[in-house]
Every structure is written in structure tokens, then in C-alpha cells.
Design an enzyme around this catalytic site. Sequence first.
Site, short mmCIF file in Angstrom:
data_model
loop_
_atom_site.label_atom_id
_atom_site.label_comp_id
_atom_site.label_asym_id
_atom_site.label_seq_id
_atom_site.Cartn_x
_atom_site.Cartn_y
_atom_site.Cartn_z
N GLU A 104 58.92 52.45 49.61
CA GLU A 104 58.49 51.30 49.04
C GLU A 104 59.64 50.53 50.08
O GLU A 104 59.99 50.27 50.29
CB GLU A 104 59.21 51.02 47.92
CG GLU A 104 59.42 49.39 46.76
CD GLU A 104 60.36 49.47 45.50
OE1 GLU A 104 59.55 49.77 44.78
OE2 GLU A 104 61.20 49.55 46.25
N ALA B 136 61.94 38.46 40.93
CA ALA B 136 62.10 37.84 39.57
C ALA B 136 61.45 36.52 40.04
O ALA B 136 61.77 35.10 40.75
CB ALA B 136 63.02 37.54 39.89
N ASP C 156 62.36 41.76 35.20
CA ASP C 156 63.83 41.36 34.42
C ASP C 156 63.36 39.24 34.37
O ASP C 156 63.06 38.50 34.98
CB ASP C 156 64.59 41.69 35.35
CG ASP C 156 64.74 43.25 35.26
OD1 ASP C 156 65.07 44.19 34.92
OD2 ASP C 156 65.48 43.46 36.71
N ALA D 271 54.56 44.65 29.50
CA ALA D 271 53.50 44.91 30.70
C ALA D 271 52.40 45.73 30.68
O ALA D 271 51.33 45.13 30.96
CB ALA D 271 54.05 46.02 31.65
N LYS E 190 50.63 51.40 27.17
CA LYS E 190 50.40 51.00 28.43
C LYS E 190 49.27 51.52 30.04
O LYS E 190 47.91 50.75 30.30
CB LYS E 190 52.16 51.21 29.73
CG LYS E 190 51.75 49.90 30.61
CD LYS E 190 53.62 50.04 31.25
CE LYS E 190 54.67 50.68 31.06
NZ LYS E 190 54.97 50.67 31.68
#
Length: 286
Positions: free
Chosen positions: A17, A51, A109, A123, A163
Site C-alpha cells: 500500500e 478523508a 472516517d 460501505a 458487504k
Amino acid sequence: MKIIEILKQDRPTLSFEVFPPKTSNAYESVAHATQEIAALRPDFMSVTYGAGGGTSEHTVGIAADLHQTYGVESLAHLTCVSSTKEHVANMLGKFQARGIQNVLALRGDIPEGGTPATDYHYACELVRDIKKMGDFCVGGACYPEGHVEAANKTEDIRHLKEKVDAGCEFLTTQMFFDNNILYNFLYRIREQGITVPVVAGIMPVTNVKQIKRITTMSGTYLPQRFKAIVDRFGDNPDAMKQAGVIYATEQIIDLIANGVNHVHIYTMNKPEIAAGIQASLSEILK
């Protein structure tokens, strides 16, 4: 290539990542770090999303470069809690235009002092919209120790099943430092009919500030063995970095030995961390 196709292969996979810069001034340094990590030829790389979408353009740019310039499959993060459906549709259009096929759908968040937009609350709602808006491979997040906002682990797994039922094709875990926590989590979700591939998220902790941030934000359990490493080497940056890489590598070796074949490293944009772990796994990953 869609990431689900990579995860269905009968072999261990290693992915990394990276996160975009908060300002355009820092873009070049992040792009250079991304290029160095991509040169390690991981199975894929994910690119985070700030965010409220604050780094959205950089997310698109870096994810597209990974795929088009460096030949590494990319997974673009997309959060929804502060987004409108219009913004999500706009972002997905940009992903499609740049050849990005894989999206990690996250609630995200709520910004401090802010309020979420009314279009999205969970989500799973974002997952449904992504599946409707294009031919994307959609992944999601999961929490081996339970989401901090869930009343209990049973409720958390119930939401996770929603989900997956909405179209989530694979899951990536929050960081953890005790593999037994993941093994117990996998047993529980399989019992509830969640059969999609799970990618284990590993954070190599290389400095004491990371520990404080981790425990403050997520309350992640730290085993005594890990605490002893921090106590012994926390004041020696070079030793702490080395110990953190070794601890993460040992976690990965144990995971693969126990049948958890897919591992995602939270690199903190540090090529040397990614390279150190990959080098230690060179034969194991064959």
C-alpha cells in the site's frame, strides 16, 4: 487484470500500500517512492484516498501510473462517508477513463468536527453503487478484532456479510500483531458463509510514534513479545526499524505456513521497508 483473478491463483501473493501526498508540492517525492516500490514487482499495489476525498486526484494519478507506466496492477481506495452519489460517480468515471479496474470500497472516517453526507452511511451502500456503475472488481475492509464502532464481534461479522452480499469480491484486514487473532476471525467468518478471499494486512512498525498512533486510533492488541521489542529497541531508530521488519516478516511466514496465502503490506511509502520484507521472503513466495 482484476485482483480477484490474482487472488484465485494457487500461490502466495504479496502486495503493498502507498498513500498520496496531502499537497501537490509533495507529489514528486511520493511518486518516486511509489516507483521504487513498484520496481519490486508486487502482485498489486493499493493507493489510499484521503478523508473527504482530499487526495482524490492524486489517488487517480498514482493508481493509473502504477497500471499504465510501471505495469503493476493497482487498487484504488474510495471512501463514501463524506461523499455524494454524484462525487462517487465522478470518481468512478475517472477510474474507468484511466484504466483502473479495481476499487477498495470503504466507509471512511468522519472528519473531525464534520458530519457525514446523507447519501452514504455504510460501505455496503458504496459497494452496490460501484457494481452498478461499471465493471469493477470491488474489495472491502474487515477487522479481525472487530470494528471499533461495532457493539460486538457478532454484529461486526453480520455487517461484513452484508458487504460481501452487496458484491464485495475480496477483503483486506486491518493491521494485527497476533496471528491467532486472524485465525480465529477466519474461522468465525467462514462459519457465517463468508467465503471470499481474505488478504492479511501487515504493518511493519518501525518507530515508537507509529505504536502510539495505532493504539490510539484502533486499540489494536499488542502481544507481550511485540511490547518487549518496543521496550528494548524503541529508543534506537535503526534497531527498531530492523526489529519491526523482522517481526512483520515472521508474521508473514507463519501466515503462509498456515494457509493464509495473501498478504498486503502497509509500507508507509518506505521502499526500503517493502524491499527488506520481500527479500526475506524470496524463496517462500516462489
